[in-house]
Design an enzyme around this catalytic site. Structure first.
Site, PDB file in Angstrom:
ATOM      1  N   TYR A 197     -15.050 -21.358 -31.368  1.00 49.92           N
ATOM      2  CA  TYR A 197     -15.321 -20.349 -30.342  1.00 49.92           C
ATOM      3  C   TYR A 197     -15.473 -21.050 -29.005  1.00 49.92           C
ATOM      4  O   TYR A 197     -16.202 -22.037 -28.894  1.00 49.92           O
ATOM      5  CB  TYR A 197     -16.616 -19.610 -30.698  1.00 49.92           C
ATOM      6  CG  TYR A 197     -17.044 -18.550 -29.702  1.00 49.92           C
ATOM      7  CD1 TYR A 197     -16.298 -17.387 -29.521  1.00 49.92           C
ATOM      8  CD2 TYR A 197     -18.216 -18.699 -28.947  1.00 49.92           C
ATOM      9  CE1 TYR A 197     -16.701 -16.410 -28.620  1.00 49.92           C
ATOM     10  CE2 TYR A 197     -18.628 -17.723 -28.054  1.00 49.92           C
ATOM     11  CZ  TYR A 197     -17.874 -16.577 -27.899  1.00 49.92           C
ATOM     12  OH  TYR A 197     -18.274 -15.607 -27.010  1.00 49.92           O
ATOM     13  N   ASP A 292     -15.107 -29.148 -26.427  1.00 46.93           N
ATOM     14  CA  ASP A 292     -16.045 -28.099 -26.033  1.00 46.93           C
ATOM     15  C   ASP A 292     -17.398 -28.491 -26.622  1.00 46.93           C
ATOM     16  O   ASP A 292     -17.668 -28.282 -27.808  1.00 46.93           O
ATOM     17  CB  ASP A 292     -15.574 -26.745 -26.558  1.00 46.93           C
ATOM     18  CG  ASP A 292     -16.552 -25.622 -26.204  1.00 46.93           C
ATOM     19  OD1 ASP A 292     -17.653 -25.935 -25.694  1.00 46.93           O
ATOM     20  OD2 ASP A 292     -16.226 -24.451 -26.448  1.00 46.93           O
ATOM     21  N   LYS A 320     -25.696 -24.394 -22.638  1.00 47.61           N
ATOM     22  CA  LYS A 320     -26.911 -24.359 -23.450  1.00 47.61           C
ATOM     23  C   LYS A 320     -27.974 -25.381 -23.000  1.00 47.61           C
ATOM     24  O   LYS A 320     -28.729 -25.114 -22.084  1.00 47.61           O
ATOM     25  CB  LYS A 320     -26.549 -24.535 -24.927  1.00 47.61           C
ATOM     26  CG  LYS A 320     -25.601 -23.410 -25.428  1.00 47.61           C
ATOM     27  CD  LYS A 320     -25.404 -23.435 -26.916  1.00 47.61           C
ATOM     28  CE  LYS A 320     -24.302 -22.481 -27.389  1.00 47.61           C
ATOM     29  NZ  LYS A 320     -24.710 -21.130 -27.647  1.00 47.61           N
TER      30      LYS A 320
HETATM   31  C1  PLP Z   1     -18.807 -24.142 -28.512  1.00 43.42           C
HETATM   32  C2  PLP Z   1     -19.079 -22.979 -27.595  1.00 43.42           C
HETATM   33  N1  PLP Z   1     -18.318 -22.811 -26.499  1.00 43.42           N
HETATM   34  C3  PLP Z   1     -18.534 -21.807 -25.633  1.00 43.42           C
HETATM   35  C4  PLP Z   1     -19.546 -20.900 -25.844  1.00 43.42           C
HETATM   36  C5  PLP Z   1     -19.792 -19.802 -24.865  1.00 43.42           C
HETATM   37  O1  PLP Z   1     -20.990 -20.032 -24.194  1.00 43.42           O
HETATM   38  P1  PLP Z   1     -21.818 -18.832 -23.511  1.00 43.42           P
HETATM   39  O2  PLP Z   1     -22.329 -17.987 -24.624  1.00 43.42           O
HETATM   40  O3  PLP Z   1     -22.879 -19.527 -22.732  1.00 43.42           O
HETATM   41  O4  PLP Z   1     -20.852 -18.101 -22.645  1.00 43.42           O
HETATM   42  C6  PLP Z   1     -20.362 -21.038 -26.983  1.00 43.42           C
HETATM   43  C7  PLP Z   1     -21.442 -20.088 -27.248  1.00 43.42           C
HETATM   44  O5  PLP Z   1     -22.083 -20.086 -28.253  1.00 43.42           O
HETATM   45  C8  PLP Z   1     -20.119 -22.106 -27.875  1.00 43.42           C
HETATM   46  O6  PLP Z   1     -20.869 -22.292 -28.954  1.00 43.42           O
END
Ligand code: PLP
Length: 480
Positions: A197, A292, A320
């Site tokens: 994700y 990511d 985060k």
């Molecule tokens: C690996 C990863 N990338 C991107 C995101 C998106 O982040 P946000 O929820 O702060 O938009 C998340 C959210 O859980 C994530 O776990």
């Protein structure tokens, strides 16, 4: 590398060499993701009073009202408990490793606000620093010294990052990094992995398919086909599909993006040498490798997964933890790439609240705490204790289970495993997970309300928390 992943996959690591690779079910939805739409599980348990003294009456009232005010009663889908069924809890306050709901129930928390709370919720030093910063105002919309400070900390910690751009969420970070990769390479296509994700921007919302070169199809209504046309997908830990994609789309692929350790299909580590091979293949093909690290950054190690595995991507996204519980995201990488970003370069990306002083403050003080010697050793120690205890309890109650951890990130599945892809993860008995989740809630333990989410520990979790959790799990495993 073997030593580097010594904490991984307690119950499945030893099986790696003999693992079966189940055929990947055909086009599968990304709807399993906690941050997407989760499958509805019908719970037969009554929503309240299934255990003496455990009531969710106020939660129920508030959530009922919320459903009339906000879609599904929430501002992010997984919170609605759709994938485990039953009544979501409405939180009143958090501190350390614990949280309290509006009915006064106390929980040991393994969600940590989905990752940011790595030093514990509402840390006294972070709160004091926020109060100090707040006296000067809450938003400047202009440069401030706190941005320099957090940028310096991120740059010195994360091996791939020479320059950084702060944004407000992980989604924004991934949107920005994708535009940057395309701008820098002059290419359009990207590869992402099934079950990873990267936020909810259109190009990442793609149904993952089992074919060799599955072309992206929108996974959510409203995502135009054109937005996902250039998104190619591969099963996780499947190098031959990646190689085929590069062969089929020679000279067209701008970047390959992945969660170096997946948290959004449950906890799934990379197979030995997978990340190394991706580094080699992307380099050979003139494509950028993007980690990511919104979830893994500052969690697996101070320098994230790239420090932990010793592999340096071209670009990295963060979120985060670097906001210490306030809304932050970031992307960064080599100077020559980052200097494409406006106003240093032509690639446009902006944000009204980006670099917000409160968010920078919480990030700085969270990283300062994490930098103290022993932090990651402690996270590893308590997380090993937790996952070992859960797996032993589950297996001795007769359940097929597997699971693993790295530092303060963990997960377990109700299947024998090993789990190295989303296809493997889908073998888990999700109805059983739902019953386990509900049972644990009633015992005062809060796990993510989805089988397909990693769990998190924090520096505030104590051995007593862990032992209480294992004791609760032993009881619940006997009942489900
Ligand atoms: C690996 C990863 N990338 C991107 C995101 C998106 O982040 P946000 O929820 O702060 O938009 C998340 C959210 O859980 C994530 O776990």
């Amino acid at each position: 590398m073997a030593a580097a992943i010594s904490g991984v996959g307690l119950s499945w690591q030893s099986k790696l060499s003999q693992r079966r690779r189940p055929s990947h079910p055909s086009p599968r939805s990304t709807s399993h993701r906690g941050h997407g739409v989760s499958p509805q599980i019908k719970m037969t348990v009554s929503v309240e009073k299934t255990k003496k003294n455990f009531t969710l009456q106020k939660s129920e009232e508030i959530f009922k009202a919320a459903k009339d005010l906000m879609p599904g009663g929430v501002n992010s889908p997984v919170r609605a408990f759709n994938s485990v069924g039953g009544q979501p809890i409405v939180i009143d306050s958090v501190k350390g490793s614990h949280m309290w709901d509006v009915d006064g129930n106390e929980y040991i928390d393994y969600v940590g606000s989905w990752g940011p709370a790595i030093i514990g919720h509402a840390d006294d030093k972070v709160l004091a620093a926020l109060a100090d910063t707040m006296k000067k105002g809450t938003s400047f919309g202009a440069p401030c010294i706190l941005e320099n400070k957090l940028a310096e900390m991120v740059i010195s910690a994360v091996p791939s990052i020479e320059m950084v751009r702060f944004v407000n969420s992980g989604t924004e970070a991934c949107m920005g990094v994708l535009r940057l990769a395309r701008a820098f390479t002059g290419r359009q296509k990207i590869i992402k992995f099934e079950g990873c994700y990267h936020g909810h921007a259109d190009p990442f919302l793609v149904k993952a398919g089992s074919g060799v070169a599955t072309l992206g199809l929108p996974d959510s209504p409203g995502v135009p086909k054109a937005a996902t046309f250039d998104t190619l997908t591969s099963p996780l830990n499947d190098l031959s599909t990646v190689e085929n994609l590069f062969e089929t789309h020679k000279g067209e692929i701008a970047a390959l993006i992945l969660e170096p350790v997946v948290g959004n299909s449950g906890f799934i580590p990379p197979t030995p040498d997978f990340l190394n091979s991706l580094r080699r293949i992307t380099k050979e093909n003139g494509a950028l490798l993007i980690f990511d690290e919104v979830m893994t950054g500052f969690r697996l190690a101070y320098g994230g997964a790239q420090e932990y595995f010793g592999i340096t991507p071209d670009l990295t996204t963060l979120g985060k933890i670097i906001g210490g519980g306030l809304p932050v995201g970031a992307y960064g990488g080599r100077r020559e790439i980052m200097e494409m970003v406006a106003p240093a370069g032509p690639m446009y990306q902006a944000g009204t609240l980006s670099g917000n002083p409160l968010a920078m403050t919480a990030g700085i003080h969270t990283l300062e705490r994490l930098k103290e010697p022993g932090s990651y050793e402690y996270l590893s120690k308590i997380t090993a204790e937790l996952i070992q205890g859960i797996l032993e309890a589950g297996k001795s109650a007769g359940h097929e289970m597997c699971g693993g951890y790295i530092s303060g990130m963990f997960g377990f599945f109700f299947t024998e495993g090993p789990v190295y892809s989303f296809g493997d993860a889908k073998m888990s008995d999700t109805a059983k997970f739902a019953r386990f989740h509900r049972g644990m809630l009633e015992e005062g333990v809060y796990f993510a309300p989805s089988q397909f989410e990693a769990g998190f520990t924090s520096l505030a979790h104590t051995s007593e928390d862990i032992q209480r959790t294992i004791a609760a799990a032993e009881k619940v495993f006997r009942q489900i």
